[in-house]
Design a protein around this motif. Structure first.
Motif, PDB file in Angstrom:
ATOM      1  N   UNK C  88       0.822  -1.197   0.000  1.00 10.79           N
ATOM      2  CA  UNK C  88       0.000   0.000   0.000  1.00 10.79           C
ATOM      3  C   UNK C  88       0.859   1.252   0.000  1.00 10.79           C
ATOM      4  N   UNK C  89       2.022   1.179   0.632  1.00  9.70           N
ATOM      5  CA  UNK C  89       2.904   2.336   0.627  1.00  9.70           C
ATOM      6  C   UNK C  89       3.744   2.417  -0.631  1.00  9.70           C
ATOM      7  N   UNK C  90       3.617   1.427  -1.490  1.00  7.93           N
ATOM      8  CA  UNK C  90       4.356   1.372  -2.755  1.00  7.93           C
ATOM      9  C   UNK C  90       5.857   1.529  -2.528  1.00  7.93           C
ATOM     10  N   UNK C  91       6.348   0.847  -1.488  1.00  8.77           N
ATOM     11  CA  UNK C  91       7.778   0.954  -1.204  1.00  8.77           C
ATOM     12  C   UNK C  91       8.550   0.116  -2.209  1.00  8.77           C
ATOM     13  N   UNK C  92       9.467   0.728  -2.888  1.00  4.28           N
ATOM     14  CA  UNK C  92      10.175   0.042  -3.969  1.00  4.28           C
ATOM     15  C   UNK C  92      11.095  -1.065  -3.475  1.00  4.28           C
ATOM     16  N   UNK C  93      11.735  -0.809  -2.355  1.00  2.00           N
ATOM     17  CA  UNK C  93      12.781  -1.748  -1.942  1.00  2.00           C
ATOM     18  C   UNK C  93      12.225  -3.119  -1.598  1.00  2.00           C
ATOM     19  N   UNK C  94      10.911  -3.173  -1.359  1.00  2.00           N
ATOM     20  CA  UNK C  94      10.382  -4.450  -0.889  1.00  2.00           C
ATOM     21  C   UNK C  94      10.215  -5.455  -2.013  1.00  2.00           C
ATOM     22  N   UNK C  95      10.352  -5.021  -3.261  1.00  6.61           N
ATOM     23  CA  UNK C  95       9.956  -5.905  -4.354  1.00  6.61           C
ATOM     24  C   UNK C  95      10.611  -7.280  -4.356  1.00  6.61           C
ATOM     25  N   UNK C  96      11.900  -7.389  -4.123  1.00  5.97           N
ATOM     26  CA  UNK C  96      12.473  -8.732  -4.207  1.00  5.97           C
ATOM     27  C   UNK C  96      11.999  -9.677  -3.104  1.00  5.97           C
ATOM     28  N   UNK C  97      11.551  -9.128  -2.016  1.00  2.00           N
ATOM     29  CA  UNK C  97      11.275 -10.024  -0.899  1.00  2.00           C
ATOM     30  C   UNK C  97       9.788 -10.299  -0.688  1.00  2.00           C
ATOM     31  N   UNK C  98       8.962  -9.711  -1.553  1.00  3.97           N
ATOM     32  CA  UNK C  98       7.513  -9.917  -1.346  1.00  3.97           C
ATOM     33  C   UNK C  98       7.151 -11.381  -1.427  1.00  3.97           C
ATOM     34  N   UNK C  99       7.686 -12.030  -2.416  1.00  3.06           N
ATOM     35  CA  UNK C  99       7.292 -13.421  -2.631  1.00  3.06           C
ATOM     36  C   UNK C  99       7.577 -14.277  -1.408  1.00  3.06           C
ATOM     37  N   UNK C 100       8.765 -14.054  -0.835  1.00  3.64           N
ATOM     38  CA  UNK C 100       9.133 -14.820   0.363  1.00  3.64           C
ATOM     39  C   UNK C 100       8.131 -14.549   1.476  1.00  3.64           C
ATOM     40  N   UNK C 101       7.779 -13.270   1.623  1.00  6.64           N
ATOM     41  CA  UNK C 101       6.825 -12.919   2.682  1.00  6.64           C
ATOM     42  C   UNK C 101       5.498 -13.616   2.476  1.00  6.64           C
ATOM     43  N   UNK C 102       5.042 -13.621   1.228  1.00  6.74           N
ATOM     44  CA  UNK C 102       3.742 -14.243   0.980  1.00  6.74           C
ATOM     45  C   UNK C 102       3.779 -15.743   1.217  1.00  6.74           C
ATOM     46  N   UNK C 103       4.896 -16.369   0.833  1.00  6.25           N
ATOM     47  CA  UNK C 103       5.032 -17.800   1.111  1.00  6.25           C
ATOM     48  C   UNK C 103       4.922 -18.076   2.601  1.00  6.25           C
ATOM     49  N   UNK C 104       5.687 -17.276   3.351  1.00  8.62           N
ATOM     50  CA  UNK C 104       5.695 -17.493   4.804  1.00  8.62           C
ATOM     51  C   UNK C 104       4.288 -17.378   5.355  1.00  8.62           C
ATOM     52  N   UNK C 105       3.571 -16.350   4.885  1.00  8.59           N
ATOM     53  CA  UNK C 105       2.216 -16.135   5.393  1.00  8.59           C
ATOM     54  C   UNK C 105       1.357 -17.358   5.217  1.00  8.59           C
ATOM     55  N   UNK C 106       1.279 -17.792   3.960  1.00  9.00           N
ATOM     56  CA  UNK C 106       0.353 -18.898   3.698  1.00  9.00           C
ATOM     57  C   UNK C 106       0.772 -20.158   4.423  1.00  9.00           C
ATOM     58  N   UNK C 107       2.043 -20.478   4.346  1.00  7.94           N
ATOM     59  CA  UNK C 107       2.472 -21.763   4.913  1.00  7.94           C
ATOM     60  C   UNK C 107       2.285 -21.770   6.421  1.00  7.94           C
ATOM     61  N   UNK C 108       2.676 -20.668   7.058  1.00  6.58           N
ATOM     62  CA  UNK C 108       2.500 -20.633   8.512  1.00  6.58           C
ATOM     63  C   UNK C 108       1.023 -20.701   8.889  1.00  6.58           C
ATOM     64  N   UNK C 109       0.173 -20.065   8.079  1.00  5.78           N
ATOM     65  CA  UNK C 109      -1.264 -20.117   8.361  1.00  5.78           C
ATOM     66  C   UNK C 109      -1.823 -21.512   8.217  1.00  5.78           C
ATOM     67  N   UNK C 110      -1.211 -22.297   7.359  1.00  8.35           N
ATOM     68  CA  UNK C 110      -1.717 -23.655   7.199  1.00  8.35           C
ATOM     69  C   UNK C 110      -1.226 -24.561   8.321  1.00  8.35           C
TER      70      UNK C 110
END
Lengths: 320, 327, 439
Positions: C88-110
């Motif tokens: 939402x803040x459109x922070x540029x630096x986060x782009x390479x690590x988004x995927x890792x974050x999303x993986x962590x979210x889903x897997x930990x939630x499961x």
């Protein structure tokens, strides 16, 4: 048995004869004749019944199990109509005889490690009196355990009794953490005692136990339905536990009967941890004018039971 | 049982053969013989039945002698309730004999009137109610007997209770806006005429769920009447009716005497406890505000999910329309 | 502003990982399966012999299963924080690590809710939670909240993945087995990058990002309320809602850094995940460490100062029996990240990762210290002669299942990285958003 003052018109010989005729016969009669007259089903729990069949053969069945009908799970959600059960425990008489604990375990077919009625040695403050504290479930009027159950396995009936339906319980144990009085116990495995009872399960009997579910003191509604007091009240040798209907304002321990409001007023009855707001249905009479010193409670105990109290401040200080 | 019958027969013969003796002497002789019979019966009972005196017994004995205790209550309507309890002891347990057949009879020493038969229930109690009107009485004293004839390995047993009938009556009255319970007692004198039951202590109870609640004790004066103030704190049924029971306990002559009566003077039962609540945290049905809040929150969140999924669906749809889409 | 990466170059770089599995990775997967197998045996023991094989008894009825549940649920907040809010803040630096974050979210939630299942006595009656659910119960709130959260995160992940999947589908220089190709083209929903599709995707992602953040806060607060609505002395604290949320995001950061470091090493992503990323997430970790320390301090200060009898009992227990655990969790776990990230000399990738490991450990211990000591000091003292009923000691069954949970997490992360490029290929190729337009 109280003997009246001598009646002038009776001859002493007649008296003697009558007395001797009746001596053996009435040796074990329950105290208080009017009780037997009005309530012919008054009997001790644990008594065996010999059923004498017509061809002279004998069948021996435990009294309690023979008598007690079991209602269905749906029926057990409805309370006994027009009643609200309450218990009064007289702390000045309790001497840790543990007859209540054992009678309850026997009546509900529980292993030794599960206790519905627990007896604690409490001492509210350093200089305050130590006392034995029998604690059943308080069947609170604002039961947190019922509020937190996610599947509605535990419920409060119209007669005030909180029951657990072990066919609905999923064993999440939230109710155990919800109870501030540490009342509920969990069946951690299938104990052999669960196999004793062959009758169908009823929440009112809390028997037979179900592995992986929660259970607790249930005020014995199956006994109350047939006009008997709960196992603990029947078994206590000191008459510590009084039970009755709050709506009709009478409690009894089997031998003594009082008006509840009068008893609580005269003996300053209170509820434990009243400020928690759970509104318990068990009142305690403070340990004033104790009949026995606290140390008497250590008298005949098993070592394993005595060990329970070794970390209490009272034992550490006095080493009874 | 048979010995008793023999003695009663013997008694009858002795009795009827003395018609010409003067009355006073006859009475005196009757008294003596009556006492003798009792002593002999007693002795016979002790010897043959081994009952009513000794506690039982050994487990391993082939034959068991049960004990039979007979209790008696005289009701206010010229009837008596007899409860015979049959049991025996093994180790420390008291074991009742269910289904034992107990026969009851009343006697005045000569005549025996059978009263009926009752079967012991699972508490070992056999209960029988009989009318006292025409029972044989010796100077007003009726002896009730309960007999168990034995079955299988259980030996016969008997129990006995002697008492004169008495009558109590419970009534209520109001005086100077104070309410009272009044109890009057009458007994029959030697001629059978009712006389007041004087100087007798009465206990008053009201029934309750498990045990009767004692509400007071009064003493009957020389006119056989006594009263106490009606307690204001008693709880009755939902209409305020309450039953007051009066009891004489274990009087040496009259045994136990009971009477009862009802009056709607008690506090109505459901005036005390308010209606139980129906929508609380702990009720099966949740409070309405909780349900509404939950629905609003869930709908709020899932509406957004639906929106996102709809966007995805539209993406899929638009790709089908797109002629340049690579499949 | 950075020049955008060429998407086909990126794909070329990542396609080997999607195409095949190296021997080392095979060994790793087999090892994880072994640990999971041990956990499976432990589970079988627990089901056949009953919960008596665990260390839980009538007073401490919730042990490390519940601790793991809270822990994994907290870990899943990495996604909420990094991909959600930073999106939402459109922070540029986060782009390479988004995927890792999303993986962590889903897997930990499961994985998280599975630990509750382990704690439930009658698993065969699990449907009753839905069939007979009582909405006055915090556990029902939790069931509703977690299922909403899982659904929301799956939708969010899918929206984020869509473009990558479309890219892989279109990429001709990758050699994939036929079933994989079919899978990608099915999942891509025919996305071709037309303006209309882009707009729709953007809208949906924005909405879901906002939702994920609010759901995350609600879910974790509900979890906190499971403890704080009871009357247990250590739990009945008004601060628990926000406290748990902060602790969750804190642990999410920690796991994020660790996973970043691992993937960077294994897939040689030094070019994409630079020191800058570690420092930025490290700064987040520092801020959260401060907040976490503040909340913890506030909670225990009020308990200690007021010295209500049962609070005092609890604090005594914490400082006597659990002294070292308390120090590691609430002092070391708070101060170490602050020192490492705060002092420029210590601000290296390896140091930050090491402090992240300590943080994760400290937070696990912190959850343990919240759940267990309170249950060991109830209002009515535990008067029992059996030691396992007085104090909680987790058994091999519980530890094996904990290890199995971590192994499942690692396994699923490994497998996910084999299907989806670990770095967000499509977003990396996007033009950076001008800085004025945040919303």
């Amino acid at each position: 048995m109280k003997k009246k003052s001598e009646n002038k018109s009776t001859s002493s010989r007649r008296q003697f004869l009558k007395k001797s005729l009746m001596t053996g016969a009435s040796m074990l009669a329950t105290g208080g004749l009017i009780e037997a007259y009005l309530d012919t089903s008054a009997a001790e729990s644990g008594e065996k019944v010999k059923v004498l069949t017509t061809d002279g053969t004998i069948m021996e069945v435990d009294q309690a199990h023979l008598l007690l009908p079991r209602v269905s799970r749906a029926e057990s959600k409805k309370g006994l109509p027009g009643k609200k059960f309450v218990m009064v425990i007289d702390l000045s008489r309790c001497k840790n005889a543990r007859a209540c604990v054992e009678a309850c375990q026997k009546g509900h077919n529980l292993p030794k490690s599960m206790e519905f009625m627990k007896v604690y040695l409490l001492q509210d403050g350093e200089k305050e009196a130590a006392y034995w504290f029998p604690k059943p479930c308080f069947h609170c009027d604002n039961p947190l355990c019922v509020s937190v159950c996610p599947v509605g396995a535990t419920y409060k009936r119209s007669d005030g009794i909180v029951l657990i339906d072990n066919e609905r319980c999923i064993g999440c144990k939230f109710c155990i953490t919800g109870c501030p009085y540490s009342t509920r116990v969990f069946a951690w495995k299938h104990y052999p005692e669960f196999d004793i009872d062959k009758q169908p399960y009823s929440p009112e009997a809390s028997s037979p136990g179900v592995e992986g579910t929660v259970s607790k003191c249930d005020f014995c509604p199956d006994l109350v339905r047939v006009g008997k007091l709960p196992y603990c009240a029947q078994a206590c040798p000191m008459g510590v536990i009084f039970f009755g209907d709050m709506d009709e304002d009478v409690v009894t321990n089997g031998a003594e009967t009082f008006q509840l409001s009068q008893l609580l007023r005269d003996r300053a009855g209170y509820r434990y941890l009243e400020t928690l707001g759970t509104r318990p249905s068990v009142y305690y009479l403070p340990p004033v004018d104790r009949q026995f010193p606290v140390d008497r409670g250590f008298g005949d105990l098993d070592e394993s039971v005595k060990d329970r109290y070794k970390e209490t401040p009272y034992v550490k200080k006095n080493k009874p | 049982m048979s010995v008793k019958w023999v003695t009663s027969q013997f008694l009858k013969k002795k009795f009827y053969s003395k018609v010409n003796v003067p009355k006073a002497k006859r009475i005196y002789q009757m008294k003596k013989e009556f006492h003798l019979i009792i002593i002999i019966s007693l002795f016979a009972l002790t010897l043959s039945h081994q009952t009513a005196f000794a506690r039982e017994e050994s487990d391993t004995a082939a034959q068991i002698s049960p004990s039979l205790s007979l209790n008696y209550w005289c009701n206010s309507n010229d009837s008596a309730t007899l409860t015979a309890r049959i049991f025996f002891n093994r180790d420390k347990d008291m074991i009742c004999l269910k289904n034992a057949v107990i026969s009851f009879s009343a006697t005045d020493g000569n005549k025996i009137v059978p009263l009926g038969v009752a079967v012991a229930d699972s508490t070992g109690n056999a209960v029988l109610t009989c009318s006292t009107a025409s029972l044989p009485a010796k100077e007003g004293m009726i002896t009730y007997n309960a007999d168990f004839t034995g079955a299988g390995k259980y030996l016969p047993a008997t129990g006995s209770f002697s008492a004169k009938p008495a009558k109590l009556e419970v009534s209520f009255y109001e005086q100077d806006s104070v309410r009272y319970i009044k109890v009057t007692g009458t007994v029959k004198d030697a001629k059978g005429n009712p006389v007041p039951f004087a100087d007798q202590g009465i206990k008053l109870y009201v029934p309750s769920l498990f045990r009767p609640l004692p509400i007071g004790e009064i003493t009957l004066d020389k006119d056989g009447a006594g009263n106490m103030e009606f307690p204001k704190t008693l709880v009755g049924d939902s209409l305020g009716n309450i039953t007051v029971m009066a009891e004489i306990e274990e009087n040496d002559v009259y045994g136990n005497v009971v009477a009862s009566n009802s009056i709607p003077w008690a506090i109505s039962k459901h005036a005390i406890q308010a209606e139980r609540p129906s929508r609380e945290l702990w009720t099966p049905v949740a409070p309405i505000w909780m349900i509404i809040t939950l629905i609003i929150m869930l709908m709020g969140v899932w509406a957004h999910y639906v929106y996102a999924v709809v966007q995805l669906v539209k993406i899929k749809k638009s790709s089908k329309k797109d002629p340049y889409a690579i499949k | 502003m950075e020049t955008p990466y060429n998407q086909s170059d990126l794909l070329k770089e990542f396609s080997p990982h999607l195409e095949r599995t190296s021997v080392l990775q095979m060994i790793w997967i087999v090892f994880l399966l072994g640990v999971i197998g041990l956990g499976g045996f432990a589970l079988y023991t627990q089901i056949s012999k009953g919960h008596i094989v665990t260390g839980m008894r009538d007073n401490v009825v919730w042990g490390i299963y519940i601790v793991n549940f809270i822990f994994f649920m907290g870990v899943s907040y990495a996604g909420a924080l990094i991909s959600g809010s930073l999106h939402l803040f459109r922070a540029e630096w986060r782009k390479p690590i988004i995927r890792i974050a999303e993986f962590i979210t889903i897997i930990a939630l499961l994985i998280g809710p599975c630990y509750i299942l382990l704690c439930i006595g009658r698993l065969d009656r699990l449907p009753y939670l839905v069939l007979f659910g009582r909405i006055q119960s915090p556990i029902t709130w939790d069931v509703i909240a977690i299922s909403t959260d899982i659904f929301g995160c799956i939708i969010f992940l899918y929206l984020a993945l869509l473009r990558d999947i479309a890219q892989i589908r279109d990429f001709k220089e990758i050699s994939l087995p036929k079933w994989k190709k079919k899978m990608y083209s099915f999942l891509a929903l025919g996305y071709t990058g037309t303006p209309e599709q882009q707009k729709r995707l953007q809208n949906a992602t924005d909405i879901m990002a906002a939702m994920v953040i609010s759901i995350a806060i609600i879910v974790y607060s509900v979890l906190a309320w499971i403890f704080s609505v009871t009357l247990q002395p250590g739990w009945h604290s008004t601060i628990f809602g926000p406290y748990f949320v902060i602790a969750a995001v804190f642990s999410g950061c920690g796991i994020m850094i660790i996973t970043m470091w691992l993937f960077r090493k294994i897939y040689h992503l030094e070019h994409y995940i630079t020191r800058r990323h570690f420092v930025n997430v490290g700064v987040l970790m520092l801020v959260l460490a401060a907040l976490f320390g503040y909340f913890t301090f506030s909670d225990y200060l009020t308990k200690w100062y007021g010295s209500e009898k049962n609070d005092e009992l609890l604090i005594q227990l914490l400082f006597k029996k659990y002294y070292w655990l308390f120090i590691i969790s609430n002092y070391v776990g708070v101060l170490l990240p602050m020192i490492v990230v705060g002092i420029p000399k210590f601000r290296t990738i390896n140091n930050i990762t090491f402090s992240a490991i300590v943080v994760v450990l400290a937070l696990w211990i912190n959850r343990y210290l919240i759940v267990v000591p309170t249950l060991e000091s109830p209002y009515l003292p535990i008067q029992d002669s059996r030691p396992e009923w007085l104090f909680y000691n987790a058994t091999w069954v519980e530890w094996s299942l904990t290890a199995a949970g971590v192994a499942v997490f690692a396994l699923l992360m490994t497998l996910a990285s084999k299907f989806i490029p670990v770095v967000n290929v499509s977003e990396m190729g996007d033009k950076p958003v001008p800085e004025e337009e945040i919303l």
